[in-house]
Write a protein that holds these residues in place. Structure first.
Motif, mmCIF file in Angstrom:
data_model
loop_
_atom_site.group_PDB
_atom_site.id
_atom_site.type_symbol
_atom_site.label_atom_id
_atom_site.label_comp_id
_atom_site.label_asym_id
_atom_site.label_seq_id
_atom_site.Cartn_x
_atom_site.Cartn_y
_atom_site.Cartn_z
ATOM 1 N N PRO A 151 0.781 -1.237 0.000
ATOM 2 C CA PRO A 151 0.000 0.000 0.000
ATOM 3 C C PRO A 151 0.813 1.287 0.000
ATOM 4 O O PRO A 151 0.227 2.365 -0.020
ATOM 5 C CB PRO A 151 -0.821 -0.116 1.285
ATOM 6 C CG PRO A 151 0.042 -0.889 2.211
ATOM 7 C CD PRO A 151 0.741 -1.898 1.328
ATOM 8 N N ARG A 152 2.156 1.222 0.051
ATOM 9 C CA ARG A 152 2.936 2.441 -0.028
ATOM 10 C C ARG A 152 2.562 3.200 -1.292
ATOM 11 O O ARG A 152 2.536 2.636 -2.396
ATOM 12 C CB ARG A 152 4.434 2.106 -0.057
ATOM 13 C CG ARG A 152 5.360 3.301 -0.124
ATOM 14 C CD ARG A 152 5.398 4.037 1.193
ATOM 15 N NE ARG A 152 6.402 5.099 1.182
ATOM 16 C CZ ARG A 152 6.640 5.900 2.212
ATOM 17 N NH1 ARG A 152 5.936 5.742 3.325
ATOM 18 N NH2 ARG A 152 7.555 6.844 2.137
ATOM 19 N N GLY A 153 2.262 4.490 -1.136
ATOM 20 C CA GLY A 153 1.943 5.324 -2.281
ATOM 21 C C GLY A 153 0.474 5.483 -2.553
ATOM 22 O O GLY A 153 0.096 6.341 -3.360
ATOM 23 N N LEU A 154 -0.382 4.677 -1.925
ATOM 24 C CA LEU A 154 -1.817 4.804 -2.165
ATOM 25 C C LEU A 154 -2.378 5.977 -1.374
ATOM 26 O O LEU A 154 -1.967 6.238 -0.244
ATOM 27 C CB LEU A 154 -2.544 3.516 -1.773
ATOM 28 C CG LEU A 154 -2.143 2.239 -2.517
ATOM 29 C CD1 LEU A 154 -3.009 1.076 -2.052
ATOM 30 C CD2 LEU A 154 -2.255 2.423 -4.027
ATOM 31 N N TRP A 155 -3.340 6.676 -1.957
ATOM 32 C CA TRP A 155 -3.940 7.840 -1.316
ATOM 33 C C TRP A 155 -4.747 7.409 -0.092
ATOM 34 O O TRP A 155 -5.568 6.501 -0.158
ATOM 35 C CB TRP A 155 -4.831 8.570 -2.293
ATOM 36 C CG TRP A 155 -5.399 9.850 -1.741
ATOM 37 C CD1 TRP A 155 -6.688 10.087 -1.353
ATOM 38 C CD2 TRP A 155 -4.676 11.066 -1.526
ATOM 39 N NE1 TRP A 155 -6.816 11.379 -0.904
ATOM 40 C CE2 TRP A 155 -5.594 12.007 -0.998
ATOM 41 C CE3 TRP A 155 -3.347 11.445 -1.719
ATOM 42 C CZ2 TRP A 155 -5.233 13.300 -0.664
ATOM 43 C CZ3 TRP A 155 -2.981 12.737 -1.396
ATOM 44 C CH2 TRP A 155 -3.914 13.657 -0.879
ATOM 45 N N GLY A 156 -4.468 8.062 1.031
ATOM 46 C CA GLY A 156 -5.202 7.775 2.252
ATOM 47 C C GLY A 156 -4.777 6.513 2.955
ATOM 48 O O GLY A 156 -5.393 6.123 3.952
ATOM 49 N N ARG A 157 -3.742 5.845 2.463
ATOM 50 C CA ARG A 157 -3.234 4.627 3.092
ATOM 51 C C ARG A 157 -1.824 4.890 3.589
ATOM 52 O O ARG A 157 -1.146 5.820 3.157
ATOM 53 C CB ARG A 157 -3.198 3.479 2.087
ATOM 54 C CG ARG A 157 -4.542 3.110 1.520
ATOM 55 C CD ARG A 157 -5.344 2.226 2.463
ATOM 56 N NE ARG A 157 -4.659 0.981 2.738
ATOM 57 C CZ ARG A 157 -4.703 -0.100 1.952
ATOM 58 N NH1 ARG A 157 -5.379 -0.054 0.809
ATOM 59 N NH2 ARG A 157 -4.071 -1.206 2.273
ATOM 60 N N SER A 158 -1.370 4.077 4.496
ATOM 61 C CA SER A 158 -0.005 4.196 4.990
ATOM 62 C C SER A 158 0.686 2.848 4.829
ATOM 63 O O SER A 158 0.029 1.810 4.689
ATOM 64 C CB SER A 158 0.017 4.635 6.456
ATOM 65 O OG SER A 158 -0.629 3.666 7.274
ATOM 66 N N GLY A 159 1.961 2.866 4.864
ATOM 67 C CA GLY A 159 2.727 1.633 4.729
ATOM 68 C C GLY A 159 4.190 1.950 4.573
ATOM 69 O O GLY A 159 4.558 2.908 3.893
ATOM 70 N N GLN A 160 5.031 1.152 5.228
ATOM 71 C CA GLN A 160 6.466 1.377 5.097
ATOM 72 C C GLN A 160 6.929 0.929 3.716
ATOM 73 O O GLN A 160 6.220 0.211 3.005
ATOM 74 C CB GLN A 160 7.220 0.625 6.193
ATOM 75 C CG GLN A 160 7.065 -0.892 6.155
ATOM 76 C CD GLN A 160 7.807 -1.566 7.286
ATOM 77 O OE1 GLN A 160 8.832 -1.052 7.750
ATOM 78 N NE2 GLN A 160 7.308 -2.697 7.765
ATOM 79 N N VAL A 161 8.113 1.362 3.346
ATOM 80 C CA VAL A 161 8.658 1.015 2.038
ATOM 81 C C VAL A 161 9.065 -0.452 2.032
ATOM 82 O O VAL A 161 9.900 -0.884 2.828
ATOM 83 C CB VAL A 161 9.871 1.898 1.700
ATOM 84 C CG1 VAL A 161 10.499 1.446 0.395
ATOM 85 C CG2 VAL A 161 9.462 3.363 1.623
ATOM 86 N N ALA A 162 8.439 -1.204 1.141
ATOM 87 C CA ALA A 162 8.823 -2.597 0.900
ATOM 88 C C ALA A 162 9.072 -2.747 -0.597
ATOM 89 O O ALA A 162 8.356 -2.168 -1.418
ATOM 90 C CB ALA A 162 7.730 -3.554 1.367
#
Length: 368
Positions: free
Chosen positions: A175-186
């Motif tokens: 989900p990194r990069g999705l609007w309104g979502r969070s997520g560490q860089v994988a």
């Protein structure tokens, strides 16, 4: 025998270059284009942070919603990857698989700067190990450093991580990069994420034409600055018969596509709210077509870039969201008319990017 001489190339002043570049950048008037078509036309969007590509398209497209880009990313039609200038860009899948091979020489030069920390490291073996790891499952940089450090305990962990990024086309998975979502860089490889192999690097001439379509008229050094590459003069020379040439006011030779738009310098340019790291401000060696000399460096502080405001087509201030307020900080006092236009554009941007949320629009202290 009469000696013939070619006529001198026409001179394009700063405002002429400004309007031409804004038109190519979809900033002189908003485009009805789709998000995917815009990302392709612009040859990617600077994406050092997650939100800038969304704000960049909001300033350029009519009818844009953040979900339009987010859905493309979720569907793997666009991706986040290190390419131009060794920075993260949002590219179409096709550009990801071809532009990354094009800029590989720059990644090789970057890696050479870390050779001291890679003493004794077999880089081919490192690349094979990283590919196996990230294609098994996406890995964070911390996980890669740990795995590579176990294999080469005497090497510098950060240099090992840089080597992984330079040797392989690693994309950031959602989900990194999705609007309104969070997520560490994988990370995983572009080929694995997109389900197809990388293409051969395009001919430099092909990319020159695309660069001019999005950023021209421009010099050889301008494109080299944009791409983070060197030795592009030969590609321009091979294209010379297909291009038109101009001169900047300082005498620099500028190249352009014959049929590309070059609006009248007096064409109105509405205010635009741009994100930090927008490619409009980063893609020319001579940035005076957008950044007045008096404001050079004022949208940066150390390594931090501010969100920028264009008025009459030129950098005129910075802006930020502060709680429930959008605060505009102009570099110079604005006329009453300009302030009204800025407020109108701010309201439009907020309605697109933050629908249903109420923000005050304020003018902050003029930055010194």
């Amino acid at each position: 025998m009469t000696k013939t001489t070619s006529a001198p190339a026409p001179v394009l002043g700063t405002r002429a270059l400004n309007r031409a570049t804004l038109e190519r950048q979809l900033l002189l008037r908003r485009s009805p284009s789709t998000a995917a078509a815009a990302v392709r036309h612009l040859v990617g969007l600077q994406a050092q942070n997650v939100k800038p590509p969304y704000y960049a398209l909001a300033a350029r497209l009519d009818g844009f919603t953040p979900e339009a880009l987010s859905e493309l990313m979720a569907d793997r039609e666009v991706v986040r990857i290190v390419t131009l200038r060794s920075t993260i860009h949002t590219h179409t899948a096709d550009d990801c698989l071809t532009l990354r091979p094009l800029v590989q020489p720059a990644r090789d030069r970057e890696l050479a700067a870390f050779r001291t920390g890679l003493t004794g490291v077999d880089l081919d073996r490192l690349a094979a190990l990283v590919r196996e790891l990230v294609e098994d499952e996406p890995r964070t940089m911390a996980q890669l450093r740990a795995a590579l450090g176990a294999e080469w305990p005497d090497a510098d962990p950060q240099s090992l991580a840089v080597a992984a990024r330079c040797r392989l086309p690693l994309v950031q998975v959602t989900p990194r990069g999705l609007w309104g979502r969070s997520g560490q860089v994988a990370l995983t490889t572009a080929e694995h994420w997109l389900g197809r192999p990388a293409g051969p690097a395009p001919e430099p001439e092909t990319v020159v034409l695309r660069y001019l379509a999005a950023f021209g008229p421009a010099s050889v050094k301008d494109m080299q600055t944009w791409a983070g590459l060197t030795r592009l003069r030969e590609a321009f020379e091979r294209l010379r018969s297909r291009l038109v040439t101009f001169r900047a006011e300082d005498g620099t030779e500028l190249f352009d596509l014959p049929d590309a738009p070059r609006p009248d310098p007096d064409t109105p340019a509405p205010p635009r709210f741009l994100p930090e790291f927008d490619n409009l401000l980063l893609s020319h060696a001579d940035r005076t077509r957008i950044v007045p000399a008096a404001h050079r460096g004022r949208h940066w502080q150390g390594n931090q870039a501010y969100r920028t405001l264009l008025v009459d087509g030129f950098l005129a201030g910075v802006w930020k969201l502060d709680g429930q307020a959008l605060v505009v900080e102009p570099f110079d006092p604005l006329t009453r008319r300009a302030r009204g236009e800025v407020v109108e554009e701010a309201g439009r941007m907020l309605a697109v990017m933050h629908p249903g949320t109420s923000y005050d629009i304020r003018f902050g202290t003029v930055r010194a």
